[in-house]
Design a protein around this motif. Structure first.
Motif, mmCIF file in Angstrom:
data_model
loop_
_atom_site.group_PDB
_atom_site.id
_atom_site.type_symbol
_atom_site.label_atom_id
_atom_site.label_comp_id
_atom_site.label_asym_id
_atom_site.label_seq_id
_atom_site.Cartn_x
_atom_site.Cartn_y
_atom_site.Cartn_z
ATOM 1 N N LEU A 260 0.823 -1.208 0.000
ATOM 2 C CA LEU A 260 0.000 0.000 0.000
ATOM 3 C C LEU A 260 0.859 1.259 0.000
ATOM 4 N N LEU A 261 1.952 1.251 0.765
ATOM 5 C CA LEU A 261 2.828 2.420 0.786
ATOM 6 C C LEU A 261 3.527 2.626 -0.549
ATOM 7 N N GLN A 262 3.780 1.540 -1.263
ATOM 8 C CA GLN A 262 4.432 1.638 -2.573
ATOM 9 C C GLN A 262 3.432 1.933 -3.692
ATOM 10 N N GLN A 266 -3.511 3.891 -4.565
ATOM 11 C CA GLN A 266 -4.450 2.908 -4.029
ATOM 12 C C GLN A 266 -4.685 3.135 -2.533
ATOM 13 N N LEU A 267 -3.641 3.511 -1.815
ATOM 14 C CA LEU A 267 -3.792 3.826 -0.387
ATOM 15 C C LEU A 267 -4.704 5.039 -0.215
ATOM 16 N N ALA A 268 -4.574 6.018 -1.081
ATOM 17 C CA ALA A 268 -5.435 7.207 -1.003
ATOM 18 C C ALA A 268 -6.898 6.837 -1.219
ATOM 19 N N LEU A 269 -7.154 5.922 -2.155
ATOM 20 C CA LEU A 269 -8.528 5.466 -2.380
ATOM 21 C C LEU A 269 -9.088 4.792 -1.138
ATOM 22 N N LEU A 270 -8.273 3.966 -0.492
ATOM 23 C CA LEU A 270 -8.710 3.253 0.707
ATOM 24 C C LEU A 270 -8.985 4.230 1.845
ATOM 25 N N ARG A 271 -8.126 5.224 1.999
ATOM 26 C CA ARG A 271 -8.334 6.210 3.056
ATOM 27 C C ARG A 271 -9.591 7.029 2.811
ATOM 28 N N ASN A 324 -2.952 -16.759 -9.810
ATOM 29 C CA ASN A 324 -3.551 -15.481 -9.442
ATOM 30 C C ASN A 324 -3.101 -14.324 -10.329
ATOM 31 N N ARG A 325 -2.210 -14.609 -11.271
ATOM 32 C CA ARG A 325 -1.799 -13.588 -12.254
ATOM 33 C C ARG A 325 -2.154 -14.032 -13.672
ATOM 34 N N ASP A 326 -3.129 -14.909 -13.772
ATOM 35 C CA ASP A 326 -3.581 -15.381 -15.076
ATOM 36 C C ASP A 326 -4.388 -14.262 -15.746
ATOM 37 N N PRO A 327 -3.892 -13.718 -16.867
ATOM 38 C CA PRO A 327 -4.574 -12.574 -17.490
ATOM 39 C C PRO A 327 -5.950 -12.896 -18.047
ATOM 40 N N SER A 328 -6.250 -14.167 -18.252
ATOM 41 C CA SER A 328 -7.582 -14.512 -18.751
ATOM 42 C C SER A 328 -8.643 -14.339 -17.676
ATOM 43 N N VAL A 329 -8.223 -14.263 -16.421
ATOM 44 C CA VAL A 329 -9.147 -14.101 -15.294
ATOM 45 C C VAL A 329 -8.958 -12.748 -14.615
ATOM 46 N N PHE A 330 -7.712 -12.285 -14.555
ATOM 47 C CA PHE A 330 -7.375 -11.021 -13.895
ATOM 48 C C PHE A 330 -6.693 -10.112 -14.920
ATOM 49 N N PRO A 331 -7.464 -9.304 -15.653
ATOM 50 C CA PRO A 331 -6.862 -8.429 -16.669
ATOM 51 C C PRO A 331 -5.770 -7.538 -16.076
ATOM 52 N N ASP A 332 -4.701 -7.359 -16.862
ATOM 53 C CA ASP A 332 -3.548 -6.582 -16.399
ATOM 54 C C ASP A 332 -3.142 -7.063 -15.004
ATOM 55 N N PRO A 333 -2.796 -8.352 -14.868
ATOM 56 C CA PRO A 333 -2.660 -8.991 -13.550
ATOM 57 C C PRO A 333 -1.537 -8.449 -12.677
ATOM 58 N N ASP A 334 -0.531 -7.799 -13.274
ATOM 59 C CA ASP A 334 0.571 -7.287 -12.466
ATOM 60 C C ASP A 334 0.287 -5.900 -11.904
ATOM 61 N N ARG A 335 -0.877 -5.370 -12.199
ATOM 62 C CA ARG A 335 -1.286 -4.071 -11.660
ATOM 63 C C ARG A 335 -2.038 -4.283 -10.355
ATOM 64 N N PHE A 336 -1.665 -3.546 -9.316
ATOM 65 C CA PHE A 336 -2.339 -3.601 -8.019
ATOM 66 C C PHE A 336 -3.516 -2.641 -8.050
#
Length: 409
Positions: A260-262, A266-271, A324-336
């Motif tokens: 989250l710190l990196q 995304q941290l701002a959205l959560l806050r 869990n990084r299969d792009p057919s299920v999780f588009p752009d899987p390396d993006r948090f």
């Protein structure tokens, strides 16, 4: 032989597992497994080979089929992914190392403490512990090591209360647990199992003489005394739950803070919207996939998967960091992306062996992370991410130390 099998055989099987160089990204070498089929040959630490399942659909299909894959680590073909595991291969298994129907019988005995209803009732207690340790952190001031100050004691105390283990013994069992999951040799791993087994043997003997607290007390007085469960079976089940109950969640808390710190956007959205904490936890579980070796199995019979013939007795590893990084299920899987909203990851496994403590882990993360960032708004790392010492690929992923600070320090 099919063209797929010929191609796979022709090239050298890449090593598995590999060490991460970033706390929240799979090893770069895993690119050899990604996007090039569902199942691959891999070379284990000792030069033997096993199959690695990288595709999400294949992972779920195989994990759901106990008829094809066995969890019996005493089988000669079971894939040993690190030298330390050699030391405990032939120890009596806990329920996670059993196949149905025996696995199911043991699991049913422990479901009550980890049900949705039981975990919901625990939430106020978890919140109180989280607040207690944040109070101590604020009183101490930064910089400090988040692991012993917060990440480790919160889940450790929770699992102790659930199991009926005296938290006063935490120094012993935390050190023994770490020495087991991060052992430098098979002998050290075996020694740690022995120490923990003696500890639980004494505890259960005491609870057989007089009623004891928690799940261990309940099962000792009911199932062991009643002859439905052997004492050594309760010892190994309790040992596994204690280790898993604090090691994995502690790692998830620490790595989640780093992630989250990196990813400040995304941290701002959560806050801004705490209702996002549920989806954020699911994305963290998917993204981090810390239990990448938990899907180790052995083929119980010949079967075909991903165009390959997997023969009875061959090792199979369902790698959740890849599924869990299969792009057919999780588009752009390396993006948090905490807005991804996909809870159907396999970070907790799938099928009959899906993690017993997943409800508890989710609750602890959903309570711990907002509290940390809300009560310590200036929280930041006091060390460069590139300088963190990461655990090796053959154990629960994480770091043993994380210096943090806040304010002007």
């Amino acid at each position: 032989m099919s063209e797929t099998m010929a191609t796979e055989t022709a090239r050298e099987a890449p090593p598995f597992p590999q060490d991460r160089t970033c706390p929240y990204q799979p090893p770069a070498g895993y690119d050899e497994f990604r996007g090039k089929g569902e199942v691959h040959r891999a070379t284990l630490y000792d030069g033997t080979e096993a199959w690695v399942v990288s595709a999400y659909a294949a992972a779920r299909e195989l994990l759901a089929d106990a008829g094809r894959l066995s969890a019996d680590r005493q089988d000669d073909g079971y894939p040993i992914v690190s030298e330390r595991m050699e030391g405990i291969k032939y120890q009596p298994p806990s329920f996670v190392g059993m196949d149905p129907p025996e696995h199911n019988r043991h699991r049913r005995m422990m479901l009550a403490e980890f049900s949705v209803k039981s975990v919901a009732a625990l939430r106020p207690r978890i919140q109180a512990l989280v607040d207690e340790y944040i109070d101590e952190m604020l009183q101490h001031g930064g910089p400090l090591d988040l692991v012993p100050a917060f990440s480790l004691p919160v889940p450790s105390r929770v699992i102790c209360e659930i199991l009926g283990v005296p938290y006063a013994d935490h120094t012993f069992f935390q050190e023994a647990s770490q020495n087991l999951v991060q052992a430098d040799s098979p002998e050290q791993a075996l020694q740690s199992v022995g120490e923990l087994s003696v500890y639980f043997d004494d505890m259960i003997s005491k609870y057989l003489q007089e009623p004891g607290p928690g799940m261990i007390g309940r099962l000792a007085g009911d199932k062991v005394a009643g002859g439905e469960l052997y004492k050594h079976e309760l010892i190994m089940n309790a040992l596994m739950l204690l280790i898993a109950g604090h090691e994995t969640t502690a790692s998830m808390i620490t790595l989640s803070v780093i992630t989250l710190l990196q990813h400040p956007d995304q941290l701002a959205l959560l806050r801004k919207d705490e209702a996002l904490i549920g989806p954020a936890v699911e994305e963290l579980l998917r993204y981090l996939s810390i239990a990448d070796i938990a899907g180790a199995r052995v083929a119980a019979r010949d079967f075909e998967a991903g165009g390959h013939l997997i023969r009875e007795g061959e090792g199979v590893i369902v790698a959740n960091s890849l599924a869990n990084r299969d792009p057919s299920v999780f588009p752009d899987p390396d993006r948090f992306d905490i807005g991804r909203g996909n809870r159907h990851h396999v970070a907790f496994g799938y099928g009959v062996h899906q993690c017993l403590g997943q409800n508890l882990a989710r609750a602890e993360l959903e309570i711990a992370l907002p509290a940390l960032f809300n009560r310590i708004p200036g929280l930041r790392l006091a060390v460069d991410v590139d300088d963190l010492k990461l655990r090796d690929g053959g154990t629960v992923q994480g770091v043993n130390e994380l210096l943090i600070t806040w304010g002007d320090r």
